[in-house]
Every structure is written in structure tokens, then in C-alpha cells.
Design a protein around this motif. Sequence first.
Motif, PDB file in Angstrom:
ATOM      1  N   GLU A 153      41.717 -96.251  11.473  1.00 32.85           N
ATOM      2  CA  GLU A 153      42.182 -95.080  11.072  1.00 32.85           C
ATOM      3  C   GLU A 153      41.923 -93.965  11.391  1.00 32.85           C
ATOM      4  O   GLU A 153      42.926 -93.039  11.779  1.00 32.85           O
ATOM      5  CB  GLU A 153      41.763 -95.135   9.406  1.00 32.85           C
ATOM      6  N   SER A 187      43.540-105.821   9.821  1.00 32.76           N
ATOM      7  CA  SER A 187      44.783-106.164  10.365  1.00 32.76           C
ATOM      8  C   SER A 187      45.805-105.213  10.004  1.00 32.76           C
ATOM      9  O   SER A 187      46.803-104.724  10.608  1.00 32.76           O
ATOM     10  CB  SER A 187      45.421-107.476  10.101  1.00 32.76           C
ATOM     11  N   GLY A 188      45.803-104.641   8.498  1.00 33.44           N
ATOM     12  CA  GLY A 188      46.365-103.635   8.031  1.00 33.44           C
ATOM     13  C   GLY A 188      46.559-102.475   8.631  1.00 33.44           C
ATOM     14  O   GLY A 188      47.421-101.662   8.956  1.00 33.44           O
ATOM     15  N   ALA A 189      45.070-101.910   9.083  1.00 37.60           N
ATOM     16  CA  ALA A 189      45.004-100.581   9.773  1.00 37.60           C
ATOM     17  C   ALA A 189      45.371-100.882  11.205  1.00 37.60           C
ATOM     18  O   ALA A 189      45.867 -99.777  11.645  1.00 37.60           O
ATOM     19  CB  ALA A 189      43.430-100.388   9.844  1.00 37.60           C
ATOM     20  N   GLU A 191      48.013-102.370  11.971  1.00 38.05           N
ATOM     21  CA  GLU A 191      49.524-102.659  12.010  1.00 38.05           C
ATOM     22  C   GLU A 191      49.873-101.049  12.003  1.00 38.05           C
ATOM     23  O   GLU A 191      50.843-100.721  12.856  1.00 38.05           O
ATOM     24  CB  GLU A 191      49.934-103.187  10.543  1.00 38.05           C
ATOM     25  N   ARG A 192      48.915-100.028  11.489  1.00 36.01           N
ATOM     26  CA  ARG A 192      49.422 -98.789  11.434  1.00 36.01           C
ATOM     27  C   ARG A 192      49.259 -97.884  12.813  1.00 36.01           C
ATOM     28  O   ARG A 192      50.047 -97.202  13.381  1.00 36.01           O
ATOM     29  CB  ARG A 192      48.694 -97.876  10.248  1.00 36.01           C
ATOM     30  N   ARG A 194      49.395 -99.542  15.625  1.00 36.26           N
ATOM     31  CA  ARG A 194      50.454-100.292  16.455  1.00 36.26           C
ATOM     32  C   ARG A 194      51.754 -99.394  16.291  1.00 36.26           C
ATOM     33  O   ARG A 194      52.229 -98.963  17.296  1.00 36.26           O
ATOM     34  CB  ARG A 194      50.881-101.625  16.186  1.00 36.26           C
ATOM     35  N   LEU A 219      45.091-109.373  18.163  1.00 34.47           N
ATOM     36  CA  LEU A 219      46.114-108.643  17.672  1.00 34.47           C
ATOM     37  C   LEU A 219      46.180-107.561  18.916  1.00 34.47           C
ATOM     38  O   LEU A 219      46.979-106.394  18.402  1.00 34.47           O
ATOM     39  CB  LEU A 219      45.928-107.922  16.291  1.00 34.47           C
TER      40      LEU A 219
END
Lengths: 293, 329
Positions: A153, A187-189, A191-192, A194, A219
Motif C-alpha cells: 500500500e 493479492s488485493g493490495a 492489484e492496486r 498493478r 503475481l
Amino acid sequence: MSLFDWFADRRKGQFVGKVSQETEESDGLWGKCPECSQVVYRKDLQANASVCNSCGHHHRINSEERIALIADQGSFKPLDRNLSPTDPLGFKDRRTYADRLRESQASTGMKDGVVTGLCQIENMPMAMAVMDFRFMGGSMGSVVGEKITRLVERATAQRLPLLIICASGGARMQEGMLSLMQMAKISGALERHREAELLYMPLLTHPTTGGVTASFAMLGDLILAEPKALIGFAGRRVIEQTLREKLPDNFQTAEYLQEHGFVDTIVPRTQLRKTLASLLRLHGCKAKKAAGR
Amino acid sequence: MARRYLLEFEKPLVELEQQIEQIRELARDSEVDVSQQLLQLETLAARRREEIFQALTPAEKIQVARHPHRPSTLDFIQMFCDDWVELHGDRRGGDDQALVGGIGRIGERPVLLIGHQKGRDTKENVARNFGMATPGGYRKALRLMDHADRFRLPILTFIDTPGAYAGLLAEEQGQGEAIAVNLREMFRLRVPVIATVIGEGGSGGALGIGVADRLLMFEHSVYTVASPEACASILWRDAAKAPEAAAALKITGPDLLSLGVVDEVLPEPAGGNNWAPLQAGEVLREAIERHLDELRGLSINQLRESRYRKFRAMGRVLDPSSSETGLPA
């Protein structure tokens, strides 16, 4: 200590005639490469990034050594150092989780299995996480998940490239489903990160398996690996049991994964810093003006 | 009465059921009125069943979750879905039978449905690989979810797998990568996602279709980070300690509710979903429609943000700098 004295010392010890496996881990002046059995002077080994001079075997190194090899000297600024694990399930197998934690904390001086922070490589700023296999096999519990997520983040917010050095047996069973959910959280973090069009590179070191492979290790925009590192989803033993057939010799090595298209490039540790710097530059990262080094 | 597949702890019920059956036969032959006796015994049997199923240990719940007659993904779809069209293939050269999907309608609402699919018998289980999906299965799931995203169809996933397939080919084709990409991409979806653990949720293979706005779980379903068998052989060095591992790992609905992992535990009929599948179907349909109604009001940004926050809050850490301990949902 002369060489002669050293031999005399050894003869007094219990391993006459055979050099024990544990010499690799011990603190003596000399060690033996577990791969080629070459006796090596420990300082030479360290000077060569803990890569065996004669066979190229990459000895396991801890997070501190890893950071020293990659980051510009003195540039690493750790984050969230005080985050420490709890025992959310009150878990006990043959021993309690609390005991295992205390033991790992005492032997490593770490609160949990990952170090995160900001650093520079050839003056280019970067966010970096380094997993440490010594701490309960590098397993991923809540603290590992939380520290990596916070780092990702921060990298997104400060528009920094991100390097995660993986070394893990997978999820930490002692934290049950909470540890599985760290896979999704990180993985969610990512995605952001990316979505913000920032560069993420995992470096897969020996070993990278289980839940780490099934999340952030795979990833990367670019996926790097160390030579011969074991990388896989399921354990070799499990697969042998289901298949009842012999697996290829190089099964689940970095080379095998590159052959099958899941690793971009295998980088010898001695070339790592240089390669990372090149990749950062090629992706438009700029060196900071040498301010207060 | 048809032969039932009996679990070990259901055996005390067998005697009662046999008695009931005997009395029925007696009544048929002799025209004696036994309705009073029958009612008594049947009430007793029902009460015993309820007692047994309310006191199941985690290890026993696993047996219920793995019951061969427990309603599966395709069973539920048949129960509450109209206009169902199964869609095949990962567009990469395969069609995994262990992870199925398609589009259909629930009430007035078109939806995408995907889920792990186990077999009922050995033959079907071989074709379905015991519900253990290959990398192709996860890629097929992602292809279908992308389709749903483009056409704004809510996504319903059904989790029922011992784990992702562990095999030579699965490693070669990138089992880790396939699951990892699903985890990441499911955070991007612009449509509501509801995941339900209908049977057993095994580790990464379950999570690979489990990043959702709502995570539901049936009362006797289990969700584990590692199978208790594997956990026991690693941590206890003894696979026979699986029941202990099952208890220690906290894998049941109530446990996971209190850890902030699942949002709702759906009640099952006494005897488990296999005892009254249609009732189970009604319970699930009602819950799905209720949650879809709740999620319908959210904008795309709100939906994605709340999904992110949901997973962001998972885990327990001690953070002296914020004087906050852990973040249960």
C-alpha cells in the motif's frame, strides 16, 4: 588459528572422518558446501554472496544478509518493526504455538518472519520485503501478511517499484484460516499497485512453496528466481503419492519453472544487485539526487 | 426404506429406525393400530438425530461435509436455477470437469454460477477428479468471471473441494500461478460476488474462487488452511492425530464467524443437507437473494472498496504503535 590446530581441534570433536551436514549452519571459520562437499573458508563464501566458488551452490542466507547484498549501503529504512504475532486460535500441537514463536523470536531476534522497508538500489528508491526462512520456515501468518500488505500500500501511495524476496514453506497452519486469508489480502493490495502501473518483481529463493506460490510469488510483472531454488505449489512427496511414478530430476526447480514459462529470468546471486538496478532503470526509475546518503 | 450411507456417529440411530420399520411391517400384516407407538418412536429418533448433529465434533463435521449424498454445486443449481446453460472450457485447450460453471436465472435475476464438482460414485469421481481442479479449471473460472463482469452478471461461487489438484501436470501448467491470478483478478470484478462453502473448503484450491463480497458457509461445512490429515502428519508427525488437528485448526462455521472470516452460517436440517436436500436448496437460495439485494445498492467503487476492506481486515496482529490489537471484522 593455524590450519594444523584446526585439524587437531576437529579430531577432538565427534566428527572424525566425516564432516557433518550441520557445518553449513555452524559458526566455524570453515564450512563445507553441502552440494559439492568442497571445504570452504567462510569469509570467502561470504565475500561471494554465500555462493560456492567451486559449484555455484547458493547457500541459504538470512534477511539481514540479503538486504546488505541488495540495498545501497545504509539506505534500508525498516517499517512496522514492532508488529508482532498473537496466537488467535490458542493453537497447540505437540507444542504450543506461543512456545514456537518465543523460540523463533529468541533465535532470530525478529518478531516474525518478514522484514519490510524502503531502500535504494544505485540511488533508485524502492520498496522491499524480505522473508526469512529461519523464522518458522518463513511461514506466512497474520504479521507477515499485514507487513507485506502495508508495504504494498505504501509503495502504491508513494509510486515506488516493489521487490518481494520469497522464502517460505507456505501458510502458517498455527493461525488457521487467518493465514490462508493473507494470500487474498496481499493479492488485493498487489492489484492496486498493478492498477497504478507500478513495477512489482518477486524474487523466488529456496524454497518458495504452497500459499506463497499461489499468491504474491506468482503475481510479478517480472518473476525472478535464484538458480536451483525449489519452487512449487504442492510438495514433492504429496505428488509422488498421488502419481506413484518418478518425477523428473529437476522437478520444481527454478530452471524447470523457467522451462515451463513461469519464471522470467534466473539470476545468480552475485549478479542480483546489478540485474535489479538494470531492470529498474529499464522501467524508467530515476536515481535520487544524492541527498544525505 | 432405501439403504442409507451411514456415518459412524449415526449408528445409534439405526436401531431406532429398525424398530420403527419393524412396527410398520407388523401393522401392515395384523391391522393393529400402532400409530401412537410409531409417533413416539419417530419423535424420539428425530430428537436423537438433532442431539447428535448439534454436538458434532469438527472431525465429524468433516465427514458430513464429505458425505457422498451431500448436495453438490450442480444439485443446488438444478434446485434453484432456471434457464441454466452450462459453459465449458478454459480457451487454453481444456475443460476441467472438477470446476463447472454456467449462466442461469434465480427468480428474475440472471447470474453466473461456478463451483467445484465432486462425483457421486467412483466412476464419476474419476471424471471429476474428486473435485480437485487443475490450473485449467481455475483459468476457466476466471474466463467465466470476466464474462460476467462484461455483462454485469452477479457471480455466485460454490466451494466444495479437498484442495487444488496436486500432480505433475498441475505443477507444469502452473497451479500456483492460476490460483494467484484469480485472487488478484477477483478484486477487480465490478459485479457482486457471493461465495458459499457448500461442502469442504480446502486451502488455496477453495480460495481460488473464494474472494467475494460475502462468504457464506453451511452449518456442517468446513474451511481449512490445510487438510487436518496433512496438518497432523506435519505438526504432530502422525496422520492419526487428524481429529486433534481438525479441532485445533478452527475450521467450523461458528469458529470462522468469530474469526471474521465468514459472514453468515446457514442452518442445515438435522441429519445434514444430505438428509433434506430441497430444504438446503431453499435456505441457500433465500440467503443468496437476500445478500444480492443488499449488494445491489452499491456503486462499482463502493463494491470494490468494501471487498478490499473486508479482506484487508483479516488477521490478528499486535501493533504497539497504533495500540490496536487485531482487526476482527
